[in-house]
Design a protein around this motif. Structure first.
Motif, PDB file in Angstrom:
ATOM      1  N   ALA A 273       0.772  -1.346   0.458  1.00  0.00           N
ATOM      2  CA  ALA A 273       0.260   0.028   0.278  1.00  0.00           C
ATOM      3  C   ALA A 273       0.512   1.157   0.302  1.00  0.00           C
ATOM      4  O   ALA A 273       0.649   2.870  -0.788  1.00  0.00           O
ATOM      5  CB  ALA A 273      -1.331   0.394   1.682  1.00  0.00           C
ATOM      6  N   ILE A 274       2.079   1.412   0.601  1.00  0.00           N
ATOM      7  CA  ILE A 274       2.981   3.034   0.505  1.00  0.00           C
ATOM      8  C   ILE A 274       3.344   2.690  -0.961  1.00  0.00           C
ATOM      9  O   ILE A 274       3.804   4.363  -0.847  1.00  0.00           O
ATOM     10  CB  ILE A 274       3.572   2.551   2.334  1.00  0.00           C
ATOM     11  CG1 ILE A 274       3.479   2.175   3.310  1.00  0.00           C
ATOM     12  CG2 ILE A 274       4.603   3.268   2.002  1.00  0.00           C
ATOM     13  CD1 ILE A 274       4.376   1.775   4.457  1.00  0.00           C
ATOM     14  N   ASN A 275       3.904   1.739  -0.705  1.00  0.00           N
ATOM     15  CA  ASN A 275       4.766   1.553  -2.769  1.00  0.00           C
ATOM     16  C   ASN A 275       3.913   2.097  -3.727  1.00  0.00           C
ATOM     17  O   ASN A 275       4.087   2.051  -4.651  1.00  0.00           O
ATOM     18  CB  ASN A 275       5.653   0.385  -2.569  1.00  0.00           C
ATOM     19  CG  ASN A 275       6.791   0.964  -1.751  1.00  0.00           C
ATOM     20  OD1 ASN A 275       7.439   1.624  -1.159  1.00  0.00           O
ATOM     21  ND2 ASN A 275       7.075  -1.049  -1.078  1.00  0.00           N
ATOM     22  N   PHE A 276       2.723   1.523  -3.243  1.00  0.00           N
ATOM     23  CA  PHE A 276       1.623   1.746  -4.596  1.00  0.00           C
ATOM     24  C   PHE A 276       0.373   2.208  -3.846  1.00  0.00           C
ATOM     25  O   PHE A 276      -0.441   0.715  -3.903  1.00  0.00           O
ATOM     26  CB  PHE A 276       1.249   0.287  -5.115  1.00  0.00           C
ATOM     27  CG  PHE A 276       3.032  -0.481  -6.167  1.00  0.00           C
ATOM     28  CD1 PHE A 276       3.864   0.437  -6.370  1.00  0.00           C
ATOM     29  CD2 PHE A 276       3.628  -1.153  -5.356  1.00  0.00           C
ATOM     30  CE1 PHE A 276       4.571   0.065  -7.374  1.00  0.00           C
ATOM     31  CE2 PHE A 276       4.683  -2.040  -5.978  1.00  0.00           C
ATOM     32  CZ  PHE A 276       5.407  -1.353  -7.177  1.00  0.00           C
ATOM     33  N   PRO A 277       0.066   3.152  -4.104  1.00  0.00           N
ATOM     34  CA  PRO A 277      -1.163   3.899  -2.795  1.00  0.00           C
ATOM     35  C   PRO A 277      -2.131   3.417  -3.849  1.00  0.00           C
ATOM     36  O   PRO A 277      -3.652   3.061  -3.769  1.00  0.00           O
ATOM     37  CB  PRO A 277      -1.165   5.360  -3.177  1.00  0.00           C
ATOM     38  CG  PRO A 277       0.179   5.605  -3.809  1.00  0.00           C
ATOM     39  CD  PRO A 277       0.918   4.794  -3.735  1.00  0.00           C
ATOM     40  N   ASP A 278      -2.363   3.172  -5.546  1.00  0.00           N
ATOM     41  CA  ASP A 278      -3.774   3.040  -6.630  1.00  0.00           C
ATOM     42  C   ASP A 278      -3.888   1.408  -5.895  1.00  0.00           C
ATOM     43  O   ASP A 278      -4.955   1.197  -6.350  1.00  0.00           O
ATOM     44  CB  ASP A 278      -2.748   3.699  -7.723  1.00  0.00           C
ATOM     45  CG  ASP A 278      -1.552   2.299  -8.257  1.00  0.00           C
ATOM     46  OD1 ASP A 278      -0.920   2.411  -7.205  1.00  0.00           O
ATOM     47  OD2 ASP A 278      -1.832   2.051  -9.164  1.00  0.00           O
ATOM     48  N   VAL A 279      -2.148   1.084  -5.339  1.00  0.00           N
ATOM     49  CA  VAL A 279      -3.299  -0.752  -5.397  1.00  0.00           C
ATOM     50  C   VAL A 279      -4.095  -0.639  -3.945  1.00  0.00           C
ATOM     51  O   VAL A 279      -5.557  -1.473  -3.874  1.00  0.00           O
ATOM     52  CB  VAL A 279      -2.638  -1.230  -4.924  1.00  0.00           C
ATOM     53  CG1 VAL A 279      -2.743  -2.932  -4.560  1.00  0.00           C
ATOM     54  CG2 VAL A 279      -1.344  -1.849  -6.550  1.00  0.00           C
ATOM     55  N   ALA A 280      -3.881   0.012  -2.761  1.00  0.00           N
ATOM     56  CA  ALA A 280      -4.922   0.123  -2.265  1.00  0.00           C
ATOM     57  C   ALA A 280      -5.827   1.401  -2.415  1.00  0.00           C
ATOM     58  O   ALA A 280      -7.066   0.817  -1.498  1.00  0.00           O
ATOM     59  CB  ALA A 280      -3.852   1.440  -0.576  1.00  0.00           C
TER      60      ALA A 280
END
Length: 246
Positions: free
Chosen positions: A140-147
């Motif tokens: 989630a932190i590296n890829f906020p769009d996934v979150a």
């Protein structure tokens, strides 16, 4: 278990082509489904970091350029896998809600919610759902769009489905709820939130304990923390007669 023991590469498939040299529409759909299935197994077996697009291409028996052109990068592939898995998890919730709405009128609201809660525990605390939840959290932190995808496609749709169920119950006079969206959020949190969190932490799911907790949570949800009005009044009077602490 290592993915290599469950996913074999084998010979590359010949994909039916159209006259222009491109895969036919049917062949392209089948290829995409195969890619998603293979990627799902690899992500579950190896985790996000240890899964590469090259490994997916090899296991799915398609060319590497095909995978890269279709999904761009691993994050795009993971998002596609996650979207498909979330749809699978939400389907039982929608089906359970429709079943309970069409059930016999003599079945209590509490029992209807118990049946829905039981379905939710089954699919949100299953091994695949828990594994993907861990992967989403870690990325989630590296890829906020996934979150964001997990929130919009998963949580918000689950809330919307539950809110529509409550809307129908309100229309039937079975519930008296002012804001069904907030009620749906609270319901999902208290009924499965704790059990799902414990599952993601690696705590073994004890079905009897989870069922008991779910039933108690539903009773609290329906009655409210204050309980019936007459009980609230008697409790208030009793409290007023107590002497204040020194």
């Amino acid at each position: 278990m290592a993915a290599s023991s469950t996913v074999s590469a084998g010979p590359r498939r010949e994909v039916p082509k159209s006259r222009g040299g491109r895969p036919t529409k049917t062949a392209a759909i089948e290829r995409d489904l195969r890619l998603i299935e293979v990627a799902t197994r690899l992500f579950l077996d190896r985790g996000f970091d240890a899964t590469s697009l090259d490994a997916v291409a090899e296991a799915a028996r398609v060319s590497k350029p095909t995978v890269y052109s279709r999904y761009g990068d691993k994050r795009g592939l993971f998002a596609a896998v996650l979207r498909r898995e979330i749809a699978r998890w939400l389907a039982p919730l929608s089906a359970a809600a429709e079943t309970q709405l069409s059930s016999a009128s003599d079945i209590s609201v509490e029992q209807r919610l118990v049946e829905i809660g039981r379905e939710m525990l089954t699919f949100t605390c299953g091994p695949d759902a828990v594994a993907f939840s861990r992967m989403m959290t870690s990325q989630a932190i590296n890829f906020p769009d996934v979150a964001k995808l997990g929130k919009e496609e998963g949580w918000m749709k689950a809330v919307a489905t539950t809110a529509r169920f409550f809307d129908r119950l309100v229309a039937q006079g079975a519930l008296d709820i002012e804001d069904t969206t907030i009620a749906a959020e609270v319901f999902l949190d208290v009924v499965v939130g704790h059990t799902h969190r414990m599952a993601t932490f690696g705590t073994a799911l004890e079905l009897k304990a989870a069922e008991k907790r779910m039933r108690t949570a539903i009773k609290l949800f329906l009655a409210g923390a204050l309980g019936p009005a007459d009980r609230v009044q008697s409790t208030t009077k009793a409290s007023s007669r107590r002497r204040p602490p020194r």
